[in-house]
Design a protein around this motif. Structure first.
Motif, mmCIF file in Angstrom:
data_model
loop_
_atom_site.group_PDB
_atom_site.id
_atom_site.type_symbol
_atom_site.label_atom_id
_atom_site.label_comp_id
_atom_site.label_asym_id
_atom_site.label_seq_id
_atom_site.Cartn_x
_atom_site.Cartn_y
_atom_site.Cartn_z
ATOM 1 N N SER A 110 0.826 -1.199 0.000
ATOM 2 C CA SER A 110 0.000 0.000 0.000
ATOM 3 C C SER A 110 0.866 1.257 0.000
ATOM 4 O O SER A 110 0.540 2.250 -0.659
ATOM 5 C CB SER A 110 -0.920 0.000 1.225
ATOM 6 N N ALA A 114 -4.282 -1.780 8.553
ATOM 7 C CA ALA A 114 -5.520 -1.014 8.608
ATOM 8 C C ALA A 114 -5.259 0.479 8.412
ATOM 9 O O ALA A 114 -5.926 1.147 7.606
ATOM 10 C CB ALA A 114 -6.228 -1.258 9.945
ATOM 11 N N THR A 158 -3.508 1.383 4.711
ATOM 12 C CA THR A 158 -4.380 1.191 3.545
ATOM 13 C C THR A 158 -5.540 2.186 3.557
ATOM 14 O O THR A 158 -5.944 2.671 2.495
ATOM 15 C CB THR A 158 -4.920 -0.244 3.477
ATOM 16 N N SER A 159 -6.068 2.514 4.727
ATOM 17 C CA SER A 159 -7.136 3.521 4.801
ATOM 18 C C SER A 159 -6.610 4.889 4.381
ATOM 19 O O SER A 159 -7.273 5.616 3.635
ATOM 20 C CB SER A 159 -7.704 3.591 6.227
ATOM 21 N N ASP A 186 -8.459 -0.158 -3.685
ATOM 22 C CA ASP A 186 -9.587 0.006 -2.775
ATOM 23 C C ASP A 186 -9.828 -1.226 -1.901
ATOM 24 O O ASP A 186 -10.119 -1.122 -0.711
ATOM 25 C CB ASP A 186 -10.857 0.339 -3.566
ATOM 26 N N GLN A 237 -8.389 -2.315 1.779
ATOM 27 C CA GLN A 237 -9.000 -1.987 3.066
ATOM 28 C C GLN A 237 -9.843 -3.135 3.623
ATOM 29 O O GLN A 237 -10.241 -3.100 4.782
ATOM 30 C CB GLN A 237 -9.897 -0.754 2.926
ATOM 31 N N THR A 238 -10.092 -4.132 2.791
ATOM 32 C CA THR A 238 -11.031 -5.186 3.171
ATOM 33 C C THR A 238 -10.385 -6.555 3.275
ATOM 34 O O THR A 238 -10.615 -7.280 4.249
ATOM 35 C CB THR A 238 -12.198 -5.242 2.159
ATOM 36 N N ASN A 263 -10.497 -3.539 7.829
ATOM 37 C CA ASN A 263 -9.732 -2.581 8.629
ATOM 38 C C ASN A 263 -10.374 -2.269 9.974
ATOM 39 O O ASN A 263 -9.683 -2.085 10.985
ATOM 40 C CB ASN A 263 -9.521 -1.290 7.838
#
Length: 730
Positions: free
Chosen positions: A385, A471, A474-475, A507, A510-511, A516
């Motif tokens: 990321s 978490a 990446t957010s 995107d 985040q998952t 996250n």
């Protein structure tokens, strides 16, 4: 002469207006000088002065300040509006040796990354075009992977175990070319390959290692189910042992247990590591015993014909928002039989007569050990990321230096990065990119150490740290990609300039590998555990040891004197910055512990946790920011080159003060920062944004991303507009 306050204010306004519209405007003092002058002339900032000075003293100070505006020394200076002051600020620029900074950043793995870049530069046919269909992208992605392994001789699988740092460096380089390729490579080696080697034993390594390494055995990682993602212990797929045939029978009991979003499943995978509940027959009234979630190697396609095997049902998850080079599929199993030896039996085994043995005493212990071995995926996502963020920041920064718009009357247009608003968007982001780089490097070092030592405390430490960094980073990157697009205006909207594909491909970071929100709760839970152990005399994990060392200091009442210090040296002191971050975390930890204890009495543990959930998430983020800053400060101090160290120090200070300012309300509520100090933090962070802007080109160049890797015309080192116009046909 009338020196009443009202008269002074009127005079001040007249002089300011005359200076504002004057044709003669000498250069103002540099921002640090201005800040220093304000600090030194401000009686409140004298630590020997009493905080509760009387109203008469305050009135005298106001008159003193107003009088200063009328002094002869100020009459020749322009009154420049604050929002324009940085544009005209003549500050000395730090000279940065980009090559030395790049060497320090990328270290010993620089050659490995350049090998990836050189291969794709020699094979432009393997670079994905702007417009490409889902099916074509999938096939291209597979050809890219095979080319890296069989033509370029890059064999990442061996590095997963022998040199994780080098493996993740290659992953970052591959992701710079195509994020889909990086994810496909991660599925093959980190997930499918990593599960076989980390959860299996020698017999699995001997049988599968070479095939996974050469991609002769392309595979999947079948954990996530339609109804269960983050809650792995709630998986419903079952593996029943049949003692008559010495086989496990894999079944999908209902539609909610269909394996979903399984990378490599839709087209290319021949094997899958399937996570299922291990069910053993018993001689009691119940008839079976659930031993918890285990992993099994399940063939899903014929090795020669590539046809789907009997009992296996595969469907394509279809076109996605991004990452369409990865063939995600859904798997259903109907009485699929596999040999008993296909159980990945490192933490639990079944004998020929159906007896279960394990070195770990409980289902929870075995489950924790299994997940601990799979943490490498989160480590890779956090690091990758940052690689995506580097690309976006590079494109936006170079374009902002190139693009000129408006300017003083009858003067040439200025670069849009000279505008404070653009600096405010991009320079803290550039500083954060450096901060995240060093933090994730630290994570990789801890992960590598964990793989070598298998130290139980280190396993726990890496598990929580990887969850938090994955978490948080990446957010942040997901939000920043949109900011970078907007910072480049209409040209950022052109697909060829990559913001759209980067944003869409990233995107899902985040998952997957843990949502996250769930991961931050894991960080908060671990902090609470450490907090409890701290007061019971237990040992704290390495990552949280500042709680042991300084909890009492951080939770004491703020010093009313230091709360008012606003000197530049003080605000740029790493101790002040780190103390501020850790003070916030300690207060959040203490307060949420008190709230949980109170609500548990009436709501129970689950209800109390849910009632405090937002508080817990803020705690997790605050702690991770403390870790990031600590690692950035260490990286600055270790840097051997003075010019590089000075540039990194600028970025580090900007990261710290920008984060403090963004959460200034927290510090103001508890009087950790007085109003005048808050104002000084804001002004200094704006000035540091300007200073970082002065070396922005060097900072992004130090990422050492070649033009053929960046591939955005507006980010080219030279003739950017020329390449852009040629792309559209001029």
């Amino acid at each position: 002469m009338d020196t009443s306050p009202s008269c002074l204010i009127k005079c001040k306004r007249r002089i300011n207006l005359s200076l504002l519209f004057s044709d003669t405007q000498p250069s103002p003092p540099s921002a640090p000088t201005a800040i220093t002058n304000r600090i030194s002339s401000s009686p409140e900032m004298d630590p020997h002065r009493k905080a509760d000075a009387g109203e008469s003293d305050a009135s005298a100070r106001r008159i003193q300040r107003l009088s200063a505006h009328l002094s002869p020394a100020d009459l020749g200076r322009p009154c420049i509006p604050p929002q324009l002051r940085l544009l005209t600020c003549a500050a000395a620029k730090i000279e940065v040796d980009t090559e030395k900074l790049s060497l320090y950043m990328r270290g010993k793995h620089r050659e490995s990354q350049e090998k990836v870049y050189e291969y794709f530069n020699s094979r432009p046919d393997l670079l994905n075009p702007v417009e490409i269909s889902k099916d074509d992208h999938r096939e291209l992605c597979m050809r890219q992977l095979l080319g890296l392994v069989r033509e370029a001789g890059i064999r990442p699988f061996r590095l997963v175990f022998d040199d994780p740092g080098k493996y993740y460096a290659i992953m970052e380089a591959v992701g710079s070319v195509d994020i889909s390729l990086a994810i496909k490579m991660g599925v093959q080696y980190s997930l499918w390959g990593g599960s076989v080697i980390n959860l299996g034993t020698k017999r699995h390594r001997d049988k599968y290692f070479d095939g996974i390494d050469s991609v002769e055995y392309p595979g999947c990682f079948a954990m996530t189910e339609l109804h269960h993602g983050s809650n792995v212990q709630g998986l419903q797929t079952v593996a029943k042992f049949d003692p008559i045939t010495d086989e496990f029978i894999i079944d999908t009991p209902n539609d909610g247990a269909i394996k979903w979003w399984i990378g490599n499943a839709a087209v290319h995978g021949k094997f899958a590591t399937v996570f299922a509940r291990l069910i053993l027959p018993t001689h009691d009234a119940q008839g079976t015993s659930d031993m918890g979630v285990h992993a099994f190697i399940v063939p899903i396609r014929d090795m020669k014909t590539h046809q789907t095997l009997p009992g296996v049902e595969i469907h394509d998850c279809g076109y996605k928002i991004g990452l369409n080079g990865v063939d995600n599929g859904a798997l259903r199993f109907c009485s699929v039989r596999i040999p008993r030896e296909n159980l990945l039996n490192r933490f639990g085994d079944v004998s020929r007569d159906g007896k279960y043995t394990s070195s770990l005493p409980s289902i929870n212990k075995r489950f924790a050990a299994m997940l601990g071995e799979l943490v490498g995926g989160r480590v890779g996502l956090a690091y990758s990321s940052v690689g995506v963020l580097k690309i976006a920041v590079t494109i936006a920064t170079r374009y902002s230096l190139l693009r000129q718009q408006f300017g003083p009357p009858k003067q040439p247009e200025v670069s849009i990065l000279d505008y404070q608003s653009q600096q405010h968007k991009l320079m803290p982001m550039l500083a954060s990119t450096y901060a995240f780089h060093f933090a994730t490097l630290h994570l990789i070092e801890k992960y590598s150490e964990m793989k070598k030592t298998h130290d139980e405390q280190l396993v726990s430490d890496v598990h929580a740290l990887s969850a938090g960094l994955k978490a948080y980073v990446t957010s942040y990157t997901a939000k920043s990609l949109s900011v970078c697009r907007e910072a480049c205006g209409g040209h950022g909207y052109a697909a060829v300039n990559r913001f759209g594909s980067l944003r869409n491909d990233h995107d899902i970071f985040q998952t997957f590998e843990g949502d996250n929100t769930v991961l931050l709760q894991q960080v908060a839970a671990d902090l609470l555990k450490q907090y409890k152990e701290k007061f019971q005399g237990g040992t704290l994990a390495v990552t949280w040891n500042y709680l042991r060392e300084s909890m009492n200091t951080y939770l004491s009442q703020p010093n009313p004197v230091t709360a008012r210090w606003e000197g530049k040296d003080h605000l740029r002191d790493p101790k002040f910055q780190l103390d501020a971050f850790r003070y916030r975390t300690s207060r959040l930890l203490q307060s949420v512990a008190v709230r949980l204890r109170k609500h548990t009495k009436t709501l129970g543990s689950f209800g109390a946790w849910n009632r405090c959930l937002n508080h817990l998430l803020t705690l997790g983020e605050s702690h991770i920011e403390s870790v990031i800053l600590a690692k950035f400060i260490e990286a600055v101090e270790r840097c051997p080159d003075p010019s590089s160290r000075a540039a990194l120090k600028l970025a580090c200070d900007l990261y710290a003060l920008d984060r403090i300012w963004k959460d200034i309300g927290t510090y103001r509520i508890v009087d950790y920062v007085a109003p005048n100090k808050a104002k000084a933090i804001h002004k200094l962070s704006e000035y540091l944004s300007f200073q970082v802007r002065n070396v922005a080109r060097e900072l992004v160049d130090a990422f050492n991303l070649p033009d053929h890797v960046i591939r955005a015309p507006i980010a080219m080192h030279s003739e950017a507009y020329s390449q852009y116009t040629q792309y559209v046909g001029f």
